[in-house]
Design an enzyme around this catalytic site. Structure first.
Site, mmCIF file in Angstrom:
data_model
loop_
_atom_site.group_PDB
_atom_site.id
_atom_site.type_symbol
_atom_site.label_atom_id
_atom_site.label_comp_id
_atom_site.label_asym_id
_atom_site.label_seq_id
_atom_site.Cartn_x
_atom_site.Cartn_y
_atom_site.Cartn_z
ATOM 1 N NE ARG A 45 -24.831 37.534 13.742
ATOM 2 C CZ ARG A 45 -26.020 37.764 14.665
ATOM 3 N NH1 ARG A 45 -27.022 37.041 14.693
ATOM 4 N NH2 ARG A 45 -25.792 38.872 15.684
ATOM 5 N NE ARG A 70 -23.589 42.913 12.354
ATOM 6 C CZ ARG A 70 -24.569 41.974 12.436
ATOM 7 N NH1 ARG A 70 -25.827 42.234 11.899
ATOM 8 N NH2 ARG A 70 -24.088 41.103 13.260
ATOM 9 C CB ALA A 102 -27.609 35.349 19.886
ATOM 10 C CG ASP A 119 -33.678 39.172 18.146
ATOM 11 O OD1 ASP A 119 -33.348 39.150 19.108
ATOM 12 O OD2 ASP A 119 -33.022 39.447 17.086
ATOM 13 C CD GLU A 149 -35.999 29.939 8.674
ATOM 14 O OE1 GLU A 149 -35.727 29.855 9.752
ATOM 15 O OE2 GLU A 149 -35.821 31.061 7.643
HETATM 16 C C1 LIG Z 1 -25.645 44.532 14.641
HETATM 17 C C2 LIG Z 1 -26.007 43.370 15.575
HETATM 18 C C3 LIG Z 1 -25.026 42.959 16.414
HETATM 19 C C4 LIG Z 1 -25.341 41.845 17.366
HETATM 20 N N1 LIG Z 1 -24.342 41.200 18.093
HETATM 21 C C5 LIG Z 1 -24.923 40.234 18.987
HETATM 22 C C6 LIG Z 1 -23.829 39.714 19.722
HETATM 23 O O1 LIG Z 1 -22.544 39.987 19.639
HETATM 24 N N2 LIG Z 1 -24.295 38.804 20.763
HETATM 25 C C7 LIG Z 1 -25.402 38.377 20.807
HETATM 26 O O2 LIG Z 1 -25.828 37.613 21.797
HETATM 27 N N3 LIG Z 1 -26.392 38.923 20.119
HETATM 28 C C8 LIG Z 1 -26.144 39.947 19.086
HETATM 29 N N4 LIG Z 1 -27.011 40.416 18.357
HETATM 30 C C9 LIG Z 1 -28.342 40.016 18.490
HETATM 31 C C10 LIG Z 1 -28.720 38.478 17.658
HETATM 32 O O3 LIG Z 1 -28.501 38.790 16.644
HETATM 33 C C11 LIG Z 1 -30.369 38.356 17.793
HETATM 34 O O4 LIG Z 1 -30.651 38.681 19.139
HETATM 35 C C12 LIG Z 1 -30.409 36.965 17.475
HETATM 36 O O5 LIG Z 1 -30.104 36.558 16.297
HETATM 37 C C13 LIG Z 1 -31.858 36.526 17.717
HETATM 38 O O6 LIG Z 1 -31.878 35.046 17.173
HETATM 39 P P1 LIG Z 1 -33.739 34.570 17.112
HETATM 40 O O7 LIG Z 1 -33.277 33.223 16.847
HETATM 41 O O8 LIG Z 1 -34.512 34.826 17.937
HETATM 42 O O9 LIG Z 1 -34.140 35.326 15.697
HETATM 43 P P2 LIG Z 1 -33.269 35.407 14.344
HETATM 44 O O10 LIG Z 1 -31.772 35.084 14.470
HETATM 45 O O11 LIG Z 1 -33.802 36.433 13.359
HETATM 46 O O12 LIG Z 1 -33.975 33.956 13.559
HETATM 47 C C14 LIG Z 1 -35.502 34.015 13.236
HETATM 48 C C15 LIG Z 1 -35.751 32.983 12.235
HETATM 49 O O13 LIG Z 1 -36.795 33.042 11.924
HETATM 50 C C16 LIG Z 1 -37.392 33.030 10.240
HETATM 51 N N5 LIG Z 1 -38.357 33.856 10.149
HETATM 52 C C17 LIG Z 1 -38.650 35.080 10.279
HETATM 53 N N6 LIG Z 1 -39.802 35.388 9.567
HETATM 54 C C18 LIG Z 1 -40.511 34.213 9.611
HETATM 55 C C19 LIG Z 1 -41.962 33.689 9.417
HETATM 56 N N7 LIG Z 1 -42.843 34.598 9.122
HETATM 57 N N8 LIG Z 1 -42.191 32.354 9.434
HETATM 58 C C20 LIG Z 1 -41.537 31.402 9.626
HETATM 59 N N9 LIG Z 1 -39.827 31.824 9.654
HETATM 60 C C21 LIG Z 1 -39.642 33.142 10.093
HETATM 61 C C22 LIG Z 1 -35.954 33.821 10.042
HETATM 62 O O14 LIG Z 1 -35.552 33.312 8.629
HETATM 63 C C23 LIG Z 1 -34.838 33.339 10.896
HETATM 64 O O15 LIG Z 1 -34.345 31.985 10.324
HETATM 65 C C24 LIG Z 1 -26.892 41.363 17.072
HETATM 66 C C25 LIG Z 1 -27.708 42.067 16.680
HETATM 67 C C26 LIG Z 1 -27.261 42.972 15.813
HETATM 68 C C27 LIG Z 1 -28.554 43.698 14.947
#
Ligand SMILES: Cc1cc2nc3c(=O)[nH]c(=O)nc-3n(C[C@H](O)[C@H](O)[C@H](O)COP(=O)(O)OP(=O)(O)OC[C@H]3O[C@@H](n4cnc5c(N)ncnc54)[C@H](O)[C@@H]3O)c2cc1C
Length: 428
Positions: A118, A198, A322, A309, A38
């Protein structure tokens, strides 16, 4: 007796909701070990509330029934029993018909929707991790896949690590994505022409301003070129607000900007009583530029796969991003345990691609169109309330209604066939 499977060591790059859900899903496979890398110095989530529909609930249950139990202790459902099946009440937020209820979108009886802070959900996920599986302050900068050797992960601090396979769960600005998506046009996230404010309001203040029904149950207020949604989090003690607005030009500067009250008031000037009351109560909203990934046809390259994402960042208009990360984690944690050793991993990733690419790419595409509809600018819909009713009621159900057990079985069949699944889920 068949020989036991060979050990597999995975690097999970990124400890967000998606990466941690995968880690938990793999805990019951004795031949699979993993390290989470991370970039931040501690696990943490930015942003406030997140909404989960029936598909996300099911994904959590299938990843780990114990996690679902913990999730339920943190999740918030609509405050009123009579609203337990209501996804959102959609209201006109601005213009001559301001205040009118457009539609109450009801979920099927067995479906549910919840919201959670979250950070609270992340806290619960972290509790499931065994000691010593996570390394913090490890920012991935590069991935190398030398022929016949383990994958090499290079970090910003100059160190490296090796693993049999890498899962890039590092979010929308993924460093891993560049090593999967060769095509430059599909690589960089693109601005979608909208942004979202937000913030949070203490529930007692929200109730005083909006009344019990509107404060304690999920609401949307639609107007021309914008929409505001509210939902309760923290067991109903806080109201979460996300207010979307169309942009007039390309986004400039950081993707998240703090303290944007003035800009928000300007964008929503002239909106009706409820939206204006909400904005008045928000102390210091952030604004988030909304980016998404351009279409891509694969989420893996050899022994590297993308999740959440990093693979398919989407606008949030279905509240499903998410949830898609959780579904990805579920499918991968159904497939990877089938591998007899590192040599089977590509087969698992191909089967993952075959079921996940069609469904998640459809979410990205359809979510963008949903945003236009919510801004009363949808093609053929605009601000016509009758057409809005139809569009709002019909467009989201394919996301909730997926049979995730069958989705995983389809992936597993693809794994055994060695050539990917068939009949992947399509948007309705
Ligand atoms: C305004 C808004 C509202 C939203 N509302 C919703 C909702 O109501 N319901 C829903 O399902 N989704 C919602 N989403 C989408 C949701 O937030 C994301 O789809 C979700 O957080 C993706 O999870 P993830 O684990 O793929 O990525 P992330 O949550 O972005 O986690 C990525 C992790 O990787 C780490 N990281 C980044 N780069 C590196 C690197 N180079 N090396 C090592 N670690 C790294 C980061 O620190 C982080 O901990 C919303 C998004 C936005 C912008």
């Amino acid at each position: 007796m068949p020989p036991p499977p060979k050990p597999i060591h995975l690097a999970i790059c990124g400890g967000g909701l998606g990466g941690l859900a995968l880690a938990i899903g793999l805990l019951s496979s004795p031949h699979i070990t993993f390290t989470i890398y991370e970039s931040a110095s501690a696990f943490g989530e930015i942003g406030a509330g997140v909404g989960f529909g029936a598909n996300s609930h099911k994904a959590i249950q299938l990843i780990s029934p114990q996690l679902w139990e913990r999730y339920r202790t943190r999740a918030t459902f609509n405050g009123w029993a009579s609203k337990s099946r209501t996804w959102f009440d959609f209201n006109v937020g601005a213009g001559p018909e301001e205040g009118k209820r457009i539609i109450e979108v009801l979920m099927d009886s067995e479906e549910t929707q919840s919201t959670v802070h979250r950070a609270h959900f992340l806290e619960e996920l972290v509790k499931f991790l065994p000691e010593g599986v996570a390394e913090m302050s490890k920012r991935v900068v590069s991935i190398e896949q030398p022929a016949g050797e383990q994958v090499r992960i290079l970090f910003a601090d100059g160190t490296d690590a090796r693993a049999d396979a890498v899962i890039g769960a590092d979010g929308i600005r993924s460093a891993c994505r560049a090593f999967v998506v060769g095509d430059d046009a599909a690589l960089q996230p693109r601005f979608t022409g909208a942004y979202a404010y937000r913030g949070l309001i203490p529930m007692d203040e929200a109730v005083a301003e909006l009344g019990e029904e509107k404060a304690r149950n999920r609401q949307m207020y639609l107007g021309d070129n914008g929409h505001i949604l509210t939902f309760p989090v923290a067991k109903g003690n806080i109201m979460n607000i996300v207010a979307f607005h169309g942009a007039e030009k390309e986004w400039d500067g950081p993707w998240v900007k703090q303290d944007q009250k003035e800009a928000m008031e300007k964008d929503f000037a002239g909106w009706g009583a409820a939206p204006s009351g909400i904005i008045k109560l928000l102390k210091s909203p952030d604004v988030w530029a909304l980016y998404e990934h351009p279409p891509t046809t694969t989420y893996h390259n050899q022994h590297l796969a993308l999740l959440g994402d990093a693979a398919h960042a989407s606008t949030p208009h279905f509240g499903a991003g998410a949830g898609m990360a959780l579904e990805d984690a579920l499918v991968l944690s159904s497939l990877l345990p089938l591998c007899d050793g590192p040599s089977d991993i590509q087969r698992a990733f191909r089967a993952y691609d075959a079921v996940r690419v069609p469904r998640t790419q459809a979410v990205v595409r359809e979510s963008r169109a949903q945003g236009k509809i919510l801004d009363m600018r949808g093609e053929g819909v605009g601000g016509d309330l009758e057409k809005l009713r139809e569009a709002l009621d019909g467009r989201v159900r394919w996301i909730w209604g997926v049979d995730l057990e069958e989705h995983c079985r389809e992936a597993v069949r693809g794994f055994w066939k060695g050539a990917g699944g068939e009949g992947a889920v399509e948007a309705a």
